[in-house]
Design a protein around this motif. Sequence first.
Motif, PDB file in Angstrom:
ATOM      1  N   UNK A  12      11.180   3.021   6.866  1.00  0.00           N
ATOM      2  CA  UNK A  12      10.048   3.624   6.054  1.00  0.00           C
ATOM      3  C   UNK A  12       9.434   4.680   6.951  1.00  0.00           C
ATOM      4  N   UNK A  13       8.994   6.006   6.238  1.00  0.00           N
ATOM      5  CA  UNK A  13       8.147   7.079   6.775  1.00  0.00           C
ATOM      6  C   UNK A  13       6.840   6.423   7.338  1.00  0.00           C
ATOM      7  N   UNK A  14       6.512   6.972   8.562  1.00  0.00           N
ATOM      8  CA  UNK A  14       5.083   6.705   9.129  1.00  0.00           C
ATOM      9  C   UNK A  14       4.394   7.993   9.568  1.00  0.00           C
ATOM     10  N   UNK A  15       3.387   8.422   8.878  1.00  0.00           N
ATOM     11  CA  UNK A  15       2.819   9.878   9.173  1.00  0.00           C
ATOM     12  C   UNK A  15       1.471   9.404  10.008  1.00  0.00           C
ATOM     13  N   UNK A  16       0.661   8.216   9.358  1.00  0.00           N
ATOM     14  CA  UNK A  16      -0.642   8.054   9.978  1.00  0.00           C
ATOM     15  C   UNK A  16      -1.124   6.697   9.073  1.00  0.00           C
ATOM     16  N   UNK A  17      -2.340   6.160   9.687  1.00  0.00           N
ATOM     17  CA  UNK A  17      -2.669   5.021   8.763  1.00  0.00           C
ATOM     18  C   UNK A  17      -4.275   5.720   8.683  1.00  0.00           C
ATOM     19  N   UNK A  18      -4.878   5.373   7.519  1.00  0.00           N
ATOM     20  CA  UNK A  18      -6.242   5.656   7.064  1.00  0.00           C
ATOM     21  C   UNK A  18      -6.677   4.477   6.229  1.00  0.00           C
ATOM     22  N   UNK A  19      -7.818   3.899   6.602  1.00  0.00           N
ATOM     23  CA  UNK A  19      -8.669   2.946   6.109  1.00  0.00           C
ATOM     24  C   UNK A  19      -7.747   1.621   6.234  1.00  0.00           C
ATOM     25  N   UNK A  20      -7.297   1.134   4.815  1.00  0.00           N
ATOM     26  CA  UNK A  20      -6.620   0.093   4.751  1.00  0.00           C
ATOM     27  C   UNK A  20      -5.198   0.485   4.203  1.00  0.00           C
ATOM     28  N   UNK A  21      -4.597   1.365   4.516  1.00  0.00           N
ATOM     29  CA  UNK A  21      -3.343   1.865   4.041  1.00  0.00           C
ATOM     30  C   UNK A  21      -2.689   2.684   5.241  1.00  0.00           C
ATOM     31  N   UNK A  22      -1.368   2.625   5.025  1.00  0.00           N
ATOM     32  CA  UNK A  22      -0.211   3.266   5.937  1.00  0.00           C
ATOM     33  C   UNK A  22       0.199   4.579   4.951  1.00  0.00           C
ATOM     34  N   UNK A  23       0.266   5.576   5.826  1.00  0.00           N
ATOM     35  CA  UNK A  23       0.679   6.583   4.803  1.00  0.00           C
ATOM     36  C   UNK A  23       2.090   7.232   5.458  1.00  0.00           C
ATOM     37  N   UNK A  24       2.984   7.878   4.540  1.00  0.00           N
ATOM     38  CA  UNK A  24       2.751   8.122   3.101  1.00  0.00           C
ATOM     39  C   UNK A  24       2.719   7.007   2.610  1.00  0.00           C
ATOM     40  N   UNK A  25       2.051   7.301   1.180  1.00  0.00           N
ATOM     41  CA  UNK A  25       2.014   6.083   0.280  1.00  0.00           C
ATOM     42  C   UNK A  25       3.071   5.431  -0.208  1.00  0.00           C
ATOM     43  N   UNK A  26       4.294   5.849  -0.303  1.00  0.00           N
ATOM     44  CA  UNK A  26       5.398   5.321  -0.519  1.00  0.00           C
ATOM     45  C   UNK A  26       5.896   4.100   0.529  1.00  0.00           C
ATOM     46  N   UNK A  27       5.090   4.318   1.536  1.00  0.00           N
ATOM     47  CA  UNK A  27       5.236   3.310   2.793  1.00  0.00           C
ATOM     48  C   UNK A  27       4.366   1.922   2.405  1.00  0.00           C
ATOM     49  N   UNK A 327      -2.172  -7.404   3.381  1.00  0.00           N
ATOM     50  CA  UNK A 327      -2.126  -6.027   3.818  1.00  0.00           C
ATOM     51  C   UNK A 327      -3.600  -5.568   4.211  1.00  0.00           C
ATOM     52  N   UNK A 328      -4.559  -6.363   3.994  1.00  0.00           N
ATOM     53  CA  UNK A 328      -5.743  -6.344   4.446  1.00  0.00           C
ATOM     54  C   UNK A 328      -6.747  -4.997   3.390  1.00  0.00           C
ATOM     55  N   UNK A 329      -6.022  -5.111   2.189  1.00  0.00           N
ATOM     56  CA  UNK A 329      -6.585  -4.173   1.220  1.00  0.00           C
ATOM     57  C   UNK A 329      -7.715  -4.875   0.401  1.00  0.00           C
ATOM     58  N   UNK A 330      -8.734  -4.356   0.600  1.00  0.00           N
ATOM     59  CA  UNK A 330     -10.228  -5.016   0.099  1.00  0.00           C
ATOM     60  C   UNK A 330     -10.293  -4.323  -1.204  1.00  0.00           C
ATOM     61  N   UNK A 331     -10.310  -4.907  -2.334  1.00  0.00           N
ATOM     62  CA  UNK A 331     -10.557  -4.624  -3.483  1.00  0.00           C
ATOM     63  C   UNK A 331     -11.846  -4.151  -3.894  1.00  0.00           C
TER      64      UNK A 331
END
Length: 376
Positions: A12-27, A327-331
């Motif tokens: 999986x690609x990894x460019x950076x993390x932002x809030x509760x997601x890892x980017x790119x969003x495909x990852x 995934x620590x995703x807070x809805x």
Amino acid sequence: MKDSVAEEHLYLDFSHQYRDSIFPLHTSVSLFLLSYCDCKLFKVFLVPTSEDVGAQFVAKNLLGDLEVHLISRCQLPVVVQSCCLPAVVVKDGKFCRAGLSVVLRHIIQKTYEADPSKKDVLELLGFKKTCLKACAEVSQWTRLCEISIPLAVEGFLTASPEHCQTIPPDILKLERKLGEPVRVHNDDKIRRQKLQQQKADAKAAVPVLGKEAREEGKTVEMHEHPLPSLELNIAFSKLLVQEVSDAVSREAPHIRRTKTSDLPLLDHVFAEGLYFTLADIVLLPCIHQFLVSSKKQGKNLVNLPLISGWYRRVQEVPGVKKAAGKCHMEFLQLPDLMSAPEEQLQDFSSVPDELEEENEDSHFIGGPRPTMTKLM
């Protein structure tokens, strides 16, 4: 679990993390599906997109209970180096599957193969197991889910404040898609059930209304105090392995005699129609980030009532909140926007038509018939 299942490597690609997601969003999407399926069959590698990314390695809490390894692009197997990630490689390194939809479908199939009791996971592939099977070059829907929406959200999150004022056209296109009539394999039967439910609801509403209000107010009564829709009952009965009540299932003679063209249309419950599929899994991390960013910027989401309703319904699907927790995703808890005034939705209705015309000109839409016609 079958011991004979060979270990495969997921890159999986990894460019950076932002809030509760890892980017790119495909990852983020890939990791969310692994959490939803509770799948530990793959050895997961994150591949930094640049050399300086490795120093700020992703926070462990965003990976849930997955064990993830960091690997540089030059260390990738030769067969992967020429592919766009995500990619899955059999341990011997001789066979590679690449592309988001292909990889996600493979994760689902491997999970079910290893544990056939996980029928709910296999159901993500939809009717005849074709969800997101057509490639993005052929299917507008696959292109929207797999490419357009993730890129639109990533662009929205990184744009300067003055460029973030408008909703991305691809998000508006999804809103319009959710407003289109639903077609399913047992379409006629369900639409007859819906007609019967509508007639029963209308009968229940009439005694409440006075003589003067009967004609003018009947539709108002139905819209202001809607009962749970047949579509919702069917969608969640399938998720919870329950049967739709007999009262809804039996058809009266006059219902059976109604022409198909006169039957009411079905409304979307989930992205592809009535049933929760892989398309919802792909869209959820993307739309979640878009809504979180929009809320932080104080944007009014009145132009997106259908996406907001879809976002609330997806949260109620068994297993989604558990996967989001890993995934620590807070809805977000969004208000009901279905009763937005029509004048506030006028701007929304015109943009997707222009976008679709551009897409029809710029992207190949093919298949057996048009391709064979050109060859002939």
